[in-house]
Enzyme design. Sequence first.
Site, short mmCIF file in Angstrom:
data_model
loop_
_atom_site.label_atom_id
_atom_site.label_comp_id
_atom_site.label_asym_id
_atom_site.label_seq_id
_atom_site.Cartn_x
_atom_site.Cartn_y
_atom_site.Cartn_z
CG HIS A 212 2.82 -11.58 -12.75
ND1 HIS A 212 2.41 -10.30 -12.50
CD2 HIS A 212 4.07 -11.70 -12.23
CE1 HIS A 212 3.38 -9.65 -11.87
NE2 HIS A 212 4.39 -10.48 -11.69
CG ASP B 15 -6.50 -7.81 -11.16
OD1 ASP B 15 -6.08 -8.96 -10.93
OD2 ASP B 15 -5.85 -6.78 -10.93
CD GLU C 29 1.22 -7.19 -13.23
OE1 GLU C 29 1.87 -6.62 -12.33
OE2 GLU C 29 0.44 -8.14 -13.03
CG HIS D 227 -3.57 -8.70 -14.66
ND1 HIS D 227 -2.57 -7.90 -14.20
CD2 HIS D 227 -4.19 -9.19 -13.57
CE1 HIS D 227 -2.56 -7.92 -12.88
NE2 HIS D 227 -3.54 -8.70 -12.47
CE1 TYR E 248 -2.66 -3.13 -3.26
CE2 TYR E 248 -1.15 -4.98 -3.43
CZ TYR E 248 -2.14 -4.31 -2.74
OH TYR E 248 -2.58 -4.80 -1.56
CG HIS F 105 -0.06 -2.79 -11.09
ND1 HIS F 105 -1.04 -3.11 -10.19
CD2 HIS F 105 0.66 -3.92 -11.30
CE1 HIS F 105 -0.91 -4.40 -9.85
NE2 HIS F 105 0.11 -4.90 -10.49
CG HIS G 8 4.64 -6.24 -7.95
ND1 HIS G 8 4.01 -5.02 -7.84
CD2 HIS G 8 3.85 -7.00 -8.74
CE1 HIS G 8 2.88 -5.05 -8.56
NE2 HIS G 8 2.77 -6.24 -9.13
NE ARG H 129 -3.62 -2.34 2.39
CZ ARG H 129 -4.56 -2.73 1.54
NH1 ARG H 129 -4.92 -1.94 0.54
NH2 ARG H 129 -5.15 -3.89 1.69
CD GLU I 239 1.38 -11.60 -9.57
OE1 GLU I 239 0.57 -11.60 -10.53
OE2 GLU I 239 1.97 -10.58 -9.18
CG ASP J 151 -1.24 -11.12 -14.13
OD1 ASP J 151 -2.14 -11.96 -14.34
OD2 ASP J 151 -0.90 -10.76 -12.98
CG HIS K 198 -4.57 -13.04 -9.36
ND1 HIS K 198 -3.25 -12.80 -9.09
CD2 HIS K 198 -4.98 -11.98 -10.11
CE1 HIS K 198 -2.88 -11.67 -9.66
NE2 HIS K 198 -3.92 -11.14 -10.28
ZN ZN Z 1 -3.85 -9.02 -10.53
FE FE Z 2 0.37 -9.76 -11.75
FE FE Z 3 0.95 -6.85 -10.32
#
Ligand code: ZN
Ligand code: FE
Ligand code: FE
Length: 278
Positions: A211, A224, A142, A179, A70, A107, A67, A37, A256, A176, A226
């Site tokens: 991913h 989105d 991504e 995604h 996000y 992202h 990464h 975050r 992920e 991904d 997963h």
């Molecule tokens: Zn995702």
């Molecule tokens: Fe991802």
């Molecule tokens: Fe990601």
Amino acid sequence: MTVIGAHLSSSKGYLNMGRTAISIGANTFQFFTRNPRGGKAKELNLEDIHAFQEYAAAHGIPLVLAHAPYTLNAAAKEGRTREFAWETMADDIRRMEALPGQLYNFHPGSHVGQGVETAIGLIADCIDQAVIPGQTTTILLETMAGKGSEVGGRFEELRAILDRVKYPEYMGVCLDTCHVYDAGYDIRDHLDEVLEEFDRVIGLSRLKAIHLNDSQNPMGSHKDRHAKIGEGTIGFDALLRVLSHPRLCHLPFYLETPCDDAGHGEEIRKLKEALHGI
Ligand code: ZN
Ligand code: FE
Ligand code: FE
């Protein structure tokens, strides 16, 4: 040799992540550079980094993927939010350079009503301000599901960002599977065509990581969410085709999926077993 791993908790440092990766049958891993975050990163621990480098060399971990948080939005409306995005990215890259030659994924951002064109310019500006000339870290955009006003749900949008940045030589793309499927690319039944489209629009040489996730939602849902490997709408066989595809199999793969470390280990075991059966 397949390079495959999962997203791990970074709270105990590089060496610990390396050991966890090996213990679950992985030979790479992904981790957040800081609290996902946002917030402050922990002090760089050079001793831990050196211990990890030795461990990675001894155990065959060729590279890792960091990464970004996000919550960063390089395309935000407010100048302060954009400034926060590039400050965080710049700090992350500076820290990544202590472990040279790795991947750093983020992202692209959301245009929040400003339109995709404006957002693409802001994202490229953000990258330009964060880059360190001569850096060894590769920055990855991504592919996104296109949820809300997310940028990066179309290959063309990622291409436009790559065309705008000052140092495209430091850039790549992370695909991904959840995604792109949610974005409307049929990697389940038409993988070859999707890869041809990626190659035509972006260029497969730009693709640096995958991913590997199943999706809870149908193709084109822009959701989105997963799913575990084989428990979603893409399915085990289609994900195995991604993993074993001649144009992809040299890339590093990262799970992920909603699993703990042991669960990821089980997924890696099943995938490797199926790979050997091909
Ligand atoms: Zn995702
Ligand atoms: Fe991802
Ligand atoms: Fe990601």
